[in-house]
Design a protein around this motif. Structure first.
Motif, PDB file in Angstrom:
ATOM      1  N   THR A  75       0.845  -1.190   0.000  1.00  0.00           N
ATOM      2  CA  THR A  75       0.000   0.000   0.000  1.00  0.00           C
ATOM      3  C   THR A  75       0.881   1.242   0.000  1.00  0.00           C
ATOM      4  OG1 THR A  75      -1.893   1.061   1.104  1.00  0.00           O
ATOM      5  CG2 THR A  75      -0.181   0.146   2.518  1.00  0.00           C
ATOM      6  N   ASP A  76       0.245   2.397  -0.033  1.00  0.00           N
ATOM      7  CA  ASP A  76       0.917   3.687  -0.048  1.00  0.00           C
ATOM      8  C   ASP A  76       0.467   4.451   1.189  1.00  0.00           C
ATOM      9  OD1 ASP A  76       1.713   6.358  -0.533  1.00  0.00           O
ATOM     10  OD2 ASP A  76       1.509   6.114  -2.703  1.00  0.00           O
ATOM     11  N   LEU A  77       1.407   4.877   2.027  1.00  0.00           N
ATOM     12  CA  LEU A  77       1.047   5.572   3.261  1.00  0.00           C
ATOM     13  C   LEU A  77       0.381   6.921   3.006  1.00  0.00           C
ATOM     14  CD1 LEU A  77       4.062   4.848   5.653  1.00  0.00           C
ATOM     15  CD2 LEU A  77       1.842   3.713   5.544  1.00  0.00           C
TER      16      LEU A  77
ATOM     17  N   ASP B  55      -5.265   5.380   1.873  1.00  0.00           N
ATOM     18  CA  ASP B  55      -5.942   4.750   3.012  1.00  0.00           C
ATOM     19  C   ASP B  55      -5.273   3.422   3.330  1.00  0.00           C
ATOM     20  OD1 ASP B  55      -7.639   3.971   4.999  1.00  0.00           O
ATOM     21  OD2 ASP B  55      -9.422   3.782   3.738  1.00  0.00           O
ATOM     22  N   TRP B  56      -4.082   3.516   3.904  1.00  0.00           N
ATOM     23  CA  TRP B  56      -3.327   2.299   4.207  1.00  0.00           C
ATOM     24  C   TRP B  56      -3.972   1.506   5.334  1.00  0.00           C
ATOM     25  CZ3 TRP B  56      -1.468   2.033   9.158  1.00  0.00           C
ATOM     26  CH2 TRP B  56      -1.311   3.241   9.860  1.00  0.00           C
ATOM     27  N   GLY B  57      -4.737   2.161   6.197  1.00  0.00           N
ATOM     28  CA  GLY B  57      -5.422   1.451   7.270  1.00  0.00           C
ATOM     29  C   GLY B  57      -6.405   0.437   6.733  1.00  0.00           C
ATOM     30  N   ALA B  58      -7.106   0.780   5.658  1.00  0.00           N
ATOM     31  CA  ALA B  58      -8.055  -0.152   5.050  1.00  0.00           C
ATOM     32  C   ALA B  58      -7.322  -1.368   4.489  1.00  0.00           C
ATOM     33  CB  ALA B  58      -8.847   0.550   3.954  1.00  0.00           C
ATOM     34  N   ALA B  59      -6.162  -1.124   3.869  1.00  0.00           N
ATOM     35  CA  ALA B  59      -5.373  -2.236   3.332  1.00  0.00           C
ATOM     36  C   ALA B  59      -4.871  -3.136   4.458  1.00  0.00           C
ATOM     37  CB  ALA B  59      -4.198  -1.700   2.521  1.00  0.00           C
ATOM     38  N   LEU B  60      -4.495  -2.526   5.576  1.00  0.00           N
ATOM     39  CA  LEU B  60      -4.016  -3.297   6.721  1.00  0.00           C
ATOM     40  C   LEU B  60      -5.125  -4.169   7.295  1.00  0.00           C
ATOM     41  CD1 LEU B  60      -1.525  -3.706   8.550  1.00  0.00           C
ATOM     42  CD2 LEU B  60      -2.332  -1.785   9.935  1.00  0.00           C
TER      43      LEU B  60
END
Length: 235
Positions: free
Chosen positions: A81-83, A86-91
């Motif tokens: 992902t890319d910080l 929305d990296w939280g969604a990917a996490l």
């Protein structure tokens, strides 16, 4: 630069292993780059390490480690992902549980961000952190010696230092609901029997200040104080 990296590596290794040993076996390494902690540290059983970075970075590292015959010493989950997005969604999509206590690592990251981006990163981490989670990172001020060192490595590195948070670090963390333990990197170097990193040595001209930081997410469950943070008070 090498002295700074040596000291921060040892200190952040300890912070992560102690956090995992205390039950924070969900570990997230942000902008992990070539970090190999999942392969070299003694993780307790059940540790799950989420490695967050660009897909190309994660793919390159995986190929290099396989070529070297390296094997992970815990469960590893790569999160491409890319910080800046929305990296939280990917996490979360990769299996991250925001209700579980987490040990976060943001090594070599915040001073490379503009202040607004640094604030946004801390807010995003906070939104995903259950009470009792920990965050380990390093931070430092730019200076003449450090700029010269970056330029010597590559001219492309010269302007990569954006400064990170503009407010006092203690205030910065506490406003977001974290109790920080902020240590001068020179004093930590003494503990390890290492020289003070030149770029952060106040006895030299053209230097800035450098820190190693551990913080814990408030409020804490009763009696839940990580070993390295026993001296940190609640906001």
């Amino acid at each position: 630069m090498a002295d700074q990296v040596a000291v921060r590596t040892a200190a952040l290794d300890t912070a992560l292993v102690e956090a995992a040993a205390a039950g924070r076996t969900q570990v997230v390494m942000l902008a992990c780059g070539m970090d190999a902690r999942a392969y070299r540290l003694d993780w307790p059983a059940g540790t799950r390490v989420f490695q967050v970075d660009f897909a190309a970075v994660l793919d390159f590292r995986t190929r290099a480690l396989r070529a070297a015959g390296a094997s992970p010493r815990c469960e590893v989950v790569d999160v491409a992902t890319d910080l800046r997005e929305d990296w939280g969604a990917a996490l979360r999509a990769a299996g991250f549980d925001p209700t579980a206590r987490t040990a976060w690592l943001a090594e070599g990251l915040v001073y490379g961000l503009p202040s607004v981006a640094a604030d946004g990163l801390l807010d995003a981490i906070s939104a995903l952190s259950a009470p009792g989670s920990t965050l380990a990172l390093d931070h430092g001020e730019d200076g003449e010696l450090l700029r010269a060192a970056r330029t010597a490595v590559s001219p492309d590195f010269t302007d990569l230092w954006q400064g990170g948070p503009r407010t006092d670090l203690d205030v910065w963390f506490r406003r977001a609901g974290w109790a920080p333990l902020i240590r001068d990197i020179g004093l930590v170097a003494v503990e390890y029997g290492r020289p003070t990193p030149q770029a952060f040595d106040p006895r030299r001209a053209g230097t800035g200040r450098g820190w190693l930081i551990q913080a814990m997410r408030q409020p804490l469950p009763a009696g839940d104080v990580p070993q390295g943070l026993a001296g940190a008070s609640a906001p």
